[in-house]
Enzyme design. Structure first.
Site, PDB file in Angstrom:
ATOM      1  N   LEU A  42      40.496  40.993  53.220  1.00 51.38           N
ATOM      2  CA  LEU A  42      40.992  39.743  53.795  1.00 51.38           C
ATOM      3  C   LEU A  42      40.532  39.607  55.243  1.00 51.38           C
ATOM      4  O   LEU A  42      40.353  40.593  55.945  1.00 51.38           O
ATOM      5  CB  LEU A  42      42.516  39.701  53.741  1.00 51.38           C
ATOM      6  CG  LEU A  42      43.170  39.935  52.381  1.00 51.38           C
ATOM      7  CD1 LEU A  42      44.661  39.653  52.467  1.00 51.38           C
ATOM      8  CD2 LEU A  42      42.534  39.102  51.280  1.00 51.38           C
ATOM      9  N   GLU A  65      54.612  51.170  39.584  1.00 51.34           N
ATOM     10  CA  GLU A  65      54.176  49.927  40.235  1.00 51.34           C
ATOM     11  C   GLU A  65      54.938  48.743  39.652  1.00 51.34           C
ATOM     12  O   GLU A  65      55.387  47.838  40.378  1.00 51.34           O
ATOM     13  CB  GLU A  65      52.673  49.717  40.031  1.00 51.34           C
ATOM     14  CG  GLU A  65      51.794  50.728  40.750  1.00 51.34           C
ATOM     15  CD  GLU A  65      50.313  50.385  40.643  1.00 51.34           C
ATOM     16  OE1 GLU A  65      49.971  49.196  40.610  1.00 51.34           O
ATOM     17  OE2 GLU A  65      49.493  51.318  40.597  1.00 51.34           O
ATOM     18  N   ARG A 117      33.440  34.520  53.985  1.00 49.54           N
ATOM     19  CA  ARG A 117      34.787  34.907  53.563  1.00 49.54           C
ATOM     20  C   ARG A 117      35.844  33.910  54.035  1.00 49.54           C
ATOM     21  O   ARG A 117      36.802  33.608  53.319  1.00 49.54           O
ATOM     22  CB  ARG A 117      35.131  36.306  54.100  1.00 49.54           C
ATOM     23  CG  ARG A 117      34.386  37.418  53.423  1.00 49.54           C
ATOM     24  CD  ARG A 117      34.754  38.782  54.022  1.00 49.54           C
ATOM     25  NE  ARG A 117      33.967  39.827  53.396  1.00 49.54           N
ATOM     26  CZ  ARG A 117      34.329  40.459  52.275  1.00 49.54           C
ATOM     27  NH1 ARG A 117      35.458  40.169  51.683  1.00 49.54           N
ATOM     28  NH2 ARG A 117      33.550  41.383  51.758  1.00 49.54           N
ATOM     29  N   HIS A 138      49.647  49.038  46.392  1.00 56.10           N
ATOM     30  CA  HIS A 138      48.548  50.000  46.516  1.00 56.10           C
ATOM     31  C   HIS A 138      48.913  51.261  45.733  1.00 56.10           C
ATOM     32  O   HIS A 138      50.036  51.760  45.864  1.00 56.10           O
ATOM     33  CB  HIS A 138      48.310  50.328  47.993  1.00 56.10           C
ATOM     34  CG  HIS A 138      47.164  51.261  48.179  1.00 56.10           C
ATOM     35  ND1 HIS A 138      45.849  50.861  48.070  1.00 56.10           N
ATOM     36  CD2 HIS A 138      47.124  52.596  48.432  1.00 56.10           C
ATOM     37  CE1 HIS A 138      45.057  51.888  48.263  1.00 56.10           C
ATOM     38  NE2 HIS A 138      45.803  52.966  48.480  1.00 56.10           N
ATOM     39  N   ASN A 188      50.284  44.041  36.955  1.00 52.90           N
ATOM     40  CA  ASN A 188      51.342  43.835  37.952  1.00 52.90           C
ATOM     41  C   ASN A 188      51.808  42.385  37.963  1.00 52.90           C
ATOM     42  O   ASN A 188      53.003  42.117  38.128  1.00 52.90           O
ATOM     43  CB  ASN A 188      50.870  44.268  39.339  1.00 52.90           C
ATOM     44  CG  ASN A 188      51.065  45.759  39.565  1.00 52.90           C
ATOM     45  OD1 ASN A 188      52.186  46.222  39.708  1.00 52.90           O
ATOM     46  ND2 ASN A 188      49.967  46.512  39.545  1.00 52.90           N
ATOM     47  N   GLY A 218      44.780  45.519  59.080  1.00 52.52           N
ATOM     48  CA  GLY A 218      44.157  46.778  58.667  1.00 52.52           C
ATOM     49  C   GLY A 218      44.217  46.971  57.162  1.00 52.52           C
ATOM     50  O   GLY A 218      45.185  46.556  56.514  1.00 52.52           O
ATOM     51  N   ASN A 252      51.270  43.453  49.308  1.00 52.48           N
ATOM     52  CA  ASN A 252      50.215  44.080  48.524  1.00 52.48           C
ATOM     53  C   ASN A 252      50.797  45.307  47.847  1.00 52.48           C
ATOM     54  O   ASN A 252      51.697  45.943  48.383  1.00 52.48           O
ATOM     55  CB  ASN A 252      49.053  44.511  49.433  1.00 52.48           C
ATOM     56  CG  ASN A 252      47.923  45.163  48.647  1.00 52.48           C
ATOM     57  OD1 ASN A 252      47.505  44.650  47.598  1.00 52.48           O
ATOM     58  ND2 ASN A 252      47.429  46.299  49.114  1.00 52.48           N
TER      59      ASN A 252
END
Ligand code: GRF
Length: 213
Positions: free
Chosen positions: A95, A176, A67, A111, A15, A145, A109
């Site tokens: 994240l 994609e 993190r 997916h 990508n 989320g 993002n």
């Protein structure tokens, strides 16, 4: 002025390659100025170096489970590079609100499913198990989320008799590579419409792009 964009990845970076190729076209409203990875030997980093793009490998293992500290290092690298927009492209880390909040409304993002179906991992296997006839991919803005957030672009592909997770993944991946550059362009232009590239969403009766919130 092209919007300065970072790509975060953990793997082969197909990508990223499609984004890089698109952004190098004259008139594309964003440019990739930095590629970051938590995996030092990620294939995507090699491609970035070969193309003269600045890179940094920031190995999460050095942060021993902290993190936020790892993300602070990512943010520092992006701020030093003047990054405005962020594309997660196979970035395999959950994240925290630190990174999400810093780039709220500016981070995408991709997916490999038609969200909200099949968030999380192993999407192609789960699509086959569920018996869906349409599968696909989604570009969305990143929120707290997992695989949630406003959808910017989607493309659907048929699930064909005899499909395996690999054949289905390959069919989805073609899409994609089409919708991610289109979604980045849309974000870079501040939410104005983008004409889907030829070949995107051949099986989708709906436009691939919707307005940003
Ligand atoms: C893609 O399937 C993407 O949708 C998912 O991770 C994969 C990354 O592939 N988030 P690549 O590294 O871009 O080839």
């Amino acid at each position: 002025m092209k919007r300065r964009t970072a790509v975060l990845l953990s793997g082969r970076g197909s990508n990223f390659r499609s984004l890089l190729a698109a952004t190098q076209a004259p008139g594309f409203p964003a440019e990739i100025v930095l590629v970051l990875s938590n995996v030092p030997d990620a294939g995507g980093l090699v491609h970035a170096v070969a193309n003269g793009i600045a890179t940094a490998a920031i190995d999460h293992r050095a942060y021993r489970g902290n993190r936020a500290a790892h993300e602070a290092a990512l943010i520092a690298a992006m701020e030093a590079a003047g990054v405005e927009l962020v594309c997660l492209a196979g970035y395999m880390r959950k994240l925290t609100p630190l990174l999400v909040g810093r780039y709220a409304g500016r981070m995408l993002n991709i997916h490999p499913s038609l969200l909200p179906s099949f968030p999380g991992l192993h999407t192609h296997e789960r699509a086959l198990t569920a018996g869906v006839k349409l599968h696909g991919c989604t570009v969305h803005l990143v929120t707290d989320g997992l695989d949630e957030g406003p959808i910017v672009a989607q493309a659907a592909v048929p699930v064909l008799p005899g499909d395996t997770p690999d054949t289905l993944a390959a069919r989805v991946l073609v899409q994609e590579h089409l919708i991610y550059p289109a979604a980045l362009a849309q974000l870079a232009l501040g939410g104005s419409g983008v004409t889907p590239p030829p070949g995107a969403a051949l099986h989708n009766p709906l436009p691939v792009s919707g307005p940003l919130p």
